[in-house]
Design a protein around this motif. Structure first.
Motif, mmCIF file in Angstrom:
data_model
loop_
_atom_site.group_PDB
_atom_site.id
_atom_site.type_symbol
_atom_site.label_atom_id
_atom_site.label_comp_id
_atom_site.label_asym_id
_atom_site.label_seq_id
_atom_site.Cartn_x
_atom_site.Cartn_y
_atom_site.Cartn_z
ATOM 1 N N THR A 1 0.870 -1.181 0.041
ATOM 2 C CA THR A 1 -0.109 0.001 0.017
ATOM 3 C C THR A 1 0.943 1.136 0.043
ATOM 4 O OG1 THR A 1 -1.657 -1.087 1.294
ATOM 5 C CG2 THR A 1 -1.796 1.235 1.300
ATOM 6 N N ARG A 2 0.619 2.230 -0.912
ATOM 7 C CA ARG A 2 1.287 3.372 -0.849
ATOM 8 C C ARG A 2 0.957 4.449 0.032
ATOM 9 N NH1 ARG A 2 2.182 6.226 -6.894
ATOM 10 N NH2 ARG A 2 3.836 8.039 -6.126
ATOM 11 N N LEU A 3 1.824 4.848 0.713
ATOM 12 C CA LEU A 3 1.534 5.893 1.967
ATOM 13 C C LEU A 3 1.652 7.318 1.524
ATOM 14 C CD1 LEU A 3 2.873 3.924 5.110
ATOM 15 C CD2 LEU A 3 0.577 3.829 4.174
ATOM 16 N N THR A 4 2.668 7.917 0.470
ATOM 17 C CA THR A 4 2.880 8.989 0.207
ATOM 18 C C THR A 4 2.928 8.844 -1.428
ATOM 19 O OG1 THR A 4 5.373 8.570 -0.189
ATOM 20 C CG2 THR A 4 4.482 9.343 2.159
ATOM 21 N N HIS A 5 2.540 10.089 -1.996
ATOM 22 C CA HIS A 5 2.409 10.248 -3.373
ATOM 23 C C HIS A 5 3.253 11.506 -3.890
ATOM 24 C CE1 HIS A 5 -0.873 7.818 -2.162
ATOM 25 N NE2 HIS A 5 -0.887 7.492 -3.407
ATOM 26 N N PHE A 6 4.719 11.327 -3.660
ATOM 27 C CA PHE A 6 5.558 12.274 -4.114
ATOM 28 C C PHE A 6 5.873 12.282 -5.514
ATOM 29 C CE2 PHE A 6 7.360 12.596 0.601
ATOM 30 C CZ PHE A 6 6.185 13.485 0.858
ATOM 31 N N GLY A 7 6.020 10.752 -6.031
ATOM 32 C CA GLY A 7 6.321 10.649 -7.252
ATOM 33 C C GLY A 7 7.933 10.839 -7.724
ATOM 34 N N PRO A 8 8.305 10.254 -8.838
ATOM 35 C CA PRO A 8 9.460 10.141 -9.272
ATOM 36 C C PRO A 8 10.462 11.514 -9.090
ATOM 37 C CG PRO A 8 8.212 9.373 -10.934
ATOM 38 C CD PRO A 8 7.191 10.300 -9.841
ATOM 39 N N GLY A 9 11.513 11.081 -8.625
ATOM 40 C CA GLY A 9 12.469 12.533 -8.313
ATOM 41 C C GLY A 9 12.507 12.892 -6.810
#
Length: 587
Positions: free
Chosen positions: A405-413
């Motif tokens: 399950t993904r907890l953060t959604h900052f994304g690439p980089g």
């Protein structure tokens, strides 16, 4: 090395990744395995190969620390090395003058940018090309003192020459966009270079007078140290590259007469910096790189390797909350595969703390998976991953078959680091650049987690670091959950400082500051919350783990040995520390 962990050791140990023999580089060797020099690098990733002088009597290495590169030169006859540079600079593209009397390189830093030389005997540095407002790269010093280089001026790229002792510049080949590592032939009539083509490169030679170009090889993958070298007769070219089906960088000799290219070595390791010597031998750098997890008593000593797994490496250790297992990253160092495909492994421990069985895989997703952090109740495993093109914190049930399950959604980089649980199991702390558009150079974040469902309760919160100017790295909760510890690198001088700050944010308190390479991971709290373990190397040589007493600032070195150690992780009972250590981390 055979594990020698005894029955009482683990309970008095810390786990650290052990750094054996060098930080990512290796031996500079000729084809018949005559070792010219061996060097332990200070950084896992930024480990440039050794470059031998034309006569093969000296070898120069560039080391990264505090956003700067220093130069170390080894005397082959004595085997001794000496750090030759004393001032910070962005030294790169290191080569030798044709007579071996000077080391040549480009300083990338805006203040002092240009082509420089270093006297290998005295250490004196001199700028021989000041390009003004332009930027130069891939310098070469010719026998008559002329310097050739790629020159970037706005949208124009050319291969140029600078007359000795003068700022006068002449364009040799215009329209050199995409050129990499150009080098003039011994007779001065041609230039060889690599031409970037998307994610691959081609090897080409251009006749200077006519502009006629011959392409000798295509579809090459290149390493960080991109260079081409002519044989003394001008009949062939030498380089390190990986072909379509190669899993490692290979040393090549490429004839100019159309004959097939020849592999010079099949060492089973990455090879870089292929360099013909004046006597006809060919030297090259071989990367001997393995990191392992070892155990050392908190009272100090030399770590013992507990993850002996052939060529597979392990680092960034963490403990199961009951002390019954060690988690860590598993991977194989392949320079051709950077960024590396990390998986999360685990090694079970018996009641006496000795390893049982073999390393098994906990999590294996696409790209980088690292920083295994068990929740305090042992139900959840938090980790950093690039799964689904992310650069975020994920959570997965321990021992189950559920997808993460993904907890953060900052994304690439986002360059998100490994997570750490609060003692109550309701919050994770980590460092990250955060959302790409925030312009964040690196800060500390927390995210609240429902310990029953494993879902994030809210969006991540950036922890206020009042007055802090720098790049924050890593985050660890204190034993009582009231404070966080992190590394901060200064924007001004690149020094690393160990800080603590209230978990809810505030003004960070500096505990200790030092010159350092990349410490990887975060400071680790002592069991009483009054001390911190941290990794340092003072800008050169192997890392070691140190302890600092927070109230007094008094320090003591914990790990010993020539191989080095970093990434300390304290056992749940506070008596043992696993450490990452390097085994064959050479340049």
């Amino acid at each position: 090395m055979k594990p020698t962990l005894g029955g009482t050791c683990l309970r008095g140990l810390v786990a650290v990744p052990l750094l054996t023999a060098a930080a990512c580089g290796g031996n500079v060797e000729e084809a018949v395995d005559v070792v010219l020099a061996r060097h332990v690098h200070t950084d896992l990733y930024d480990a440039y190969p050794g470059i031998p002088s034309p006569d093969g009597d000296r070898v120069v290495f560039a080391d990264y620390a505090a956003d700067s590169r220093s130069l170390t030169i080894y005397d082959v006859a004595t085997g001794t090395g000496r750090v030759m540079t004393t001032t910070p600079a962005g030294r790169s593209r290191v080569t030798w003058s044709p007579d071996g009397s000077r080391v040549v390189y480009v300083n990338r830093w805006p203040d002092g940018h240009g082509v420089w030389t270093l006297d290998p005997t005295t250490g004196r540095e001199s700028r021989v090309v000041d390009p003004g407002d332009a930027r130069v790269d891939y310098p070469r010093l010719l026998p008559d003192g002329t310097v050739t280089a790629i020159r970037y001026a706005g949208v124009d790229t050319a291969w140029v020459s600078y007359a000795p002792g003068s700022r006068a510049m002449s364009v040799v080949v215009d329209g050199a966009g995409g050129w990499v590592a150009p080098v003039q032939s011994p007779d001065g009539r041609a230039v060889a270079y690599l031409r970037a083509e998307g994610g691959r490169a081609a090897l080409a030679v251009t006749e200077i007078a006519t502009g006629k170009t011959h392409t000798l090889a295509t579809d090459l993958r290149l390493g960080w140290d991109r260079r081409v070298e002519w044989s003394s007769t001008g009949e062939s070219l030498h380089l390190a590259a990986a072909g379509t089906h190669d899993s490692l960088f290979v040393a090549w000799r490429v004839p100019l007469d159309g004959r097939p290219a020849e592999r010079l070595a099949r060492s089973g390791r990455d090879v870089l910096a292929v360099t013909p010597l004046a006597d006809g031998r060919v030297a090259f750098s071989v990367y001997h790189t393995r990191t392992a997890v070892g155990l050392v008593p908190v009272t100090g000593g030399e770590p013992t390797d507990v993850t002996t797994a052939g060529s597979t490496s392990a680092f960034l250790p963490s403990w199961h909350p009951a002390g019954q297992a060690l988690g860590f990253i598993t991977f194989s160092w392949r320079r051709v595969r950077m960024p590396i495909d990390f998986d999360l492994g685990v090694l079970d421990l018996d009641a006496e703390g000795a390893p049982t069985g073999t390393v098994r895989t906990l999590v294996s997703e696409e790209g980088e998976d690292y920083g295994a952090a068990w929740s305090p109740d042992g139900r959840w495993l938090a980790f950093h991953s690039h799964v689904e093109q992310s650069d975020d914190i994920w959570l997965v049930p321990v021992g189950g078959s559920d997808r993460p399950t993904r907890l953060t959604h900052f994304g690439p980089g986002a360059d998100t680091g490994e997570p750490d649980w609060s003692p109550d199991g309701r919050t994770l702390a980590f460092s990250s650049h955060g959302p790409p558009l925030d312009g964040n150079p690196g800060s500390v974040y927390t995210v609240a987690v429902d310990p029953v469902t494993g879902f994030a309760v809210a969006d991540p919160v950036r922890v206020p670091l009042d007055g802090f100017q720098g790049y924050a790295m890593g985050a660890r909760f204190s034993p009582d959950g009231e404070r966080l510890a992190f590394y901060g690198r200064s924007f001004e001088d690149g020094r690393v400082t160990v800080y603590t700050v209230p978990a809810g944010g505030g003004t960070p308190t500096a505990v200790i500051s030092f010159v350092n390479g990349e410490p990887y991971s975060a400071p680790e709290w002592g069991a009483d919350g009054a001390s911190l373990f941290y990794s340092r190397n003072d800008g050169a040589g192997p890392f070691q783990v140190w302890r600092v007493d927070i109230p007094t600032g008094a320090t003591e070195q914990v790990t010993t040995g020539v191989l080095g150690a970093l990434q300390p992780s304290l056992s749940p009972d506070g008596r043992a520390r696993p450490n990452g250590f390097t085994s064959d981390w050479g340049g």
